[in-house]
Each structure stands twice: as C-alpha cells, then as structure tokens.
Write an enzyme that holds these catalytic residues in place. Structure first.
Site, PDB file in Angstrom:
ATOM      1  N   PHE A 150       0.683  -0.994  -0.111  1.00 19.72           N
ATOM      2  CA  PHE A 150      -0.125   0.089   0.058  1.00 19.72           C
ATOM      3  C   PHE A 150       0.899   1.301   0.044  1.00 19.72           C
ATOM      4  O   PHE A 150       0.823   2.159   0.622  1.00 19.72           O
ATOM      5  CB  PHE A 150      -0.794   0.039   1.214  1.00 19.72           C
ATOM      6  CG  PHE A 150      -1.720  -1.305   1.728  1.00 19.72           C
ATOM      7  CD1 PHE A 150      -2.828  -1.616   0.676  1.00 19.72           C
ATOM      8  CD2 PHE A 150      -1.053  -2.320   2.478  1.00 19.72           C
ATOM      9  CE1 PHE A 150      -3.464  -2.766   1.056  1.00 19.72           C
ATOM     10  CE2 PHE A 150      -1.743  -3.416   2.512  1.00 19.72           C
ATOM     11  CZ  PHE A 150      -2.851  -3.507   2.152  1.00 19.72           C
ATOM     12  N   CYS A 202      -4.192   5.099   9.620  1.00 23.56           N
ATOM     13  CA  CYS A 202      -4.775   6.204   9.781  1.00 23.56           C
ATOM     14  C   CYS A 202      -6.090   5.840  10.663  1.00 23.56           C
ATOM     15  O   CYS A 202      -6.969   6.817  10.739  1.00 23.56           O
ATOM     16  CB  CYS A 202      -5.472   7.235   8.644  1.00 23.56           C
ATOM     17  SG  CYS A 202      -6.361   6.070   7.377  1.00 23.56           S
TER      18      CYS A 202
END
Length: 397
Positions: free
Chosen positions: A252, A351
């Site tokens: 990612f 996050c």
C-alpha cells in the site's frame, strides 16, 4: 465556547468539519492519546513515543472545493445539504488553508466566469464544473490545479483562457481536467486531460524527492507527514544495527514515501538493498518510480497491483515489511499470511487505530515494540499512528 482559531464558519454553524474546534489543542492531543492507548490495551510492554504535534491552522496543502452557485458568482466550498443548493458555504477563507492557497481562489472564481464553466447543479443535473482541486508543494511553492468536469464540452474555452490564468498565477505548474460524467458522489473520473506540459508536482521530504500526480494519494499535512517519514527512517536504521536488512516490501506504498526513505538510508551501508513497492493506483506508482530513478536506487521495483494479492502470491521472505493500508486495515487473510511468511519486522502506519489494533491481534507471531501518534488532522478525532512489530522468539503458531 469559542473556537480556538478564528473561524467564522464554525461560529455561524455553516461548517462543522472541525468537530473539535472548541477544544484546547492540548485537550485534543490528550483525547487522541487516550483513544490510542485504549485501542492498544491488549498489547503488553510496548513503548509509547512522544506525540508528534501539528500547527493548528494553515497546515493543509490541498483544497478540495465543491463548485456551486452561478457562473457569474461561483461558490467554492461545501454543500452541507446536497438537496438544497442554497446551503452552499464558501470556504475560500478557511483557516486550515495557508495564505498562499487562499490568495488563489478569487482568481479562480474570475477564471470560471471567463471560461463559462457553469457550476454543476445536483438537483437539476445541469452544468459542467463539479470540483476544483488545488495542491501546493511545500518545498517549491508550486501548485497543481485540477478542474473536475462532467464532460469535455468546455475544453476549448478553458484552453483559450488558460494563458491568461498562467500569467496571473505563475506558480501553477500542473493544470488538468478530470472528466467525471456520473451523477454520483464520486470525486473524480478515470480520464485526465493535461493542459500543461508538466504532469507531476515535485515535492521533497527530508531530501527525498517525491512527486504528486492527479489521482494519486498524498498526505494533506506535509509538515507532519515529513516527520512521520523521518521517524520511520530512524526506526529502520536502528533495526539495521541489530539485524542487517537486505530486502524490504512496501505494501500500500502510495507514492513510495516510506519505502524510499528507508531504502535510501539503508543503501549508504548496503548498496545492494532491495525494495519492492506495491500500490493499486497506477498514478501513484508512476510517481514512486520517478522518485526511485531520481535517487538512483537500482534495485527498487514499484508495481501497480493489489497489495494483498501480491503478498499472498510470494514465497520469498523480506527482512522488513512496511504496510500503510487504507482505513479498513490489512485484514485477517494478509495478517495470517505474514505470520507464516515471518519477516523479522513489520512497520505499520495507520490512519485508523481501531483496525490497526484488530490487525495486530491477527498478527499473533509478532509483538508490539513501540508506537507513536502523529496529529495529522487537528480539530478532529482522527490521527495517524506508526507502530513497530517484531517477530516473537520461538513462536509456535
């Protein structure tokens, strides 16, 4: 209570995107730390590093503005009630934007009128201009401007007026049109039409060249993001003293910020360092590859693939895996595969601490060594967190 920064939109109740604006900044940080500590309560004996703080205003490098109103008086901001165009709020003076961005908006409004870019009316399904996306490089002061339109109908008018706009705003380095024809809450479409020869916006964090391109993710708080990459780099260099790291995966990977920071630092001791970066966005991979070429890192390979699919098809074991997944996390299948693959270390940037903690429960072959909170999103409950996991000794799965 009054907001801790002067925001008339919050005071009037027009915009409440910053839900915590009435909380003192120290209180915001305390509540975020309490949340992170709670999420990690199942993990013993880890070290909590000091929180990395942000400035409380002017920290955003990107403006995403819904365009409403009329072509003569466009409104750049938000539509709190999409069924009521009269609810539009102009956020050109939002205190989260630096003065350099705020100064651009009046000129863009004038350009909208000159080019005849009728704002898209959601109820009537008429008009052309849906969004304006403006991004600034903190290292150069240059900017990228994107117009999200329903069609190519106004292309010739935009091309006619563009030289005048560039003369007024020489800091505009990349200008493009994105075509999003659907009547749906989708920010952008697949087609990008570049109106400038330059197609990437150069950025630099910690002397690592990075490139921002349309349709590629990039952090919106560059000062805190730069610190995040620097800390990740420091942690990996410290690991290299204990265990010589030869091969990295960056899953990612986005534009490659984590992997490039780590590989470039490790290369000074090991010129043969290998890095494989995986990201599903071709635009982000284009930028990451450009950075690797600028850094002259020969054994770096970035590929546009689904990160989980890539990992599950591999049988070689890297020494360190960096994961920076979207809010949903890496998921059980990939976590359990990593248990079997057994890299010595996993560097997890998230996050969403809730899904990160869930993933760490799945990563039963690993122990949490340390974690650090980065306040990427002041005045909200959101934050970024970086965690280091180490393979347990004599772990029997």
């Amino acid at each position: 209570m009054q907001p801790i920064i002067n925001c008339q939109h919050y005071i009037k109740g027009d915009c409440r995107s910053c839900q915590w604006l009435e909380k003192e900044y120290e209180q915001q940080l305390q509540e975020k730390m309490q949340d992170l500590t709670m999420q990690l309560s199942a993990f013993p004996d880890y070290r909590m590093e000091p929180t990395c703080t942000s400035t409380i205003s002017g920290f955003r490098n990107k403006a995403k503005m819904i365009v409403s109103g009329s072509v003569e008086r466009p409104i750049l901001g938000i539509l709190p009630d999409h069924n009521n165009p009269q609810s539009a709020v102009d956020l050109s003076d939002c205190p989260l934007y630096p003065a350099s961005l705020q100064a651009i908006f009046p000129i863009l409004k004038d350009f909208i009128g000159r080019a005849g870019l009728v704002p898209y009316n959601i109820l009537k399904r008429k008009g052309e201009l849906k969004y304006i996306l403006l991004t600034e490089s903190q290292s150069t002061g240059k900017m990228m401007l994107r117009f999200v339109l329903r069609s190519e109908l106004k292309l010739s008018l935009i091309q006619r007026e563009l030289p005048s706009l560039l003369a007024k705003l020489p800091q505009l380095e990349v200008v493009s049109l994105n075509i999003q024809p659907q009547h749906a809450a989708i920010l952008e479409g697949e087609k990008e039409i570049f109106l400038t020869e330059q197609q990437v916006l150069a950025e630099s964090f910690n002397q690592i060249p990075l490139f921002i391109r349309p349709q590629g993710f990039f952090q919106t708080n560059p000062v805190v993001a730069e610190k995040l990459y620097h800390i990740a780099q420091e942690w990996v260099l410290a690991l290299n003293v204990e265990y010589k790291i030869q091969y990295l995966w960056d899953l990612f990977c986005g534009v490659g910020g984590f992997g490039l920071h780590c590989a470039s630092a490790l290369q000074k001791e090991n010129p043969a360092i290998k890095l494989t970066g995986i990201e599903i966005s071709p635009s982000a991979i284009f930028s990451a590859t450009l950075s690797a070429n600028k850094l002259a890192l020969p054994q770096v390979n970035f590929q546009s693939l689904d990160a989980a699919t890539f990992a599950l098809q591999q049988n070689d074991t890297p020494d360190l895996i960096i994961v920076n997944p979207p809010r949903r996390g890496i998921g059980r299948e990939l976590a359990e595969f990593l248990n079997q693959l057994r890299p010595h270390f996993i560097l997890y940037s998230s996050c969403n601490s809730q899904t990160m903690a869930k993933d760490m429960q799945y990563l039963s072959a690993y122990q949490l060594e340390k974690t650090q909170l980065f306040d990427m999103f002041p005045h909200t409950s959101h934050y970024e967190v970086l965690s280091l996991l180490k393979l347990k000794m004599n772990c029997d799965l």
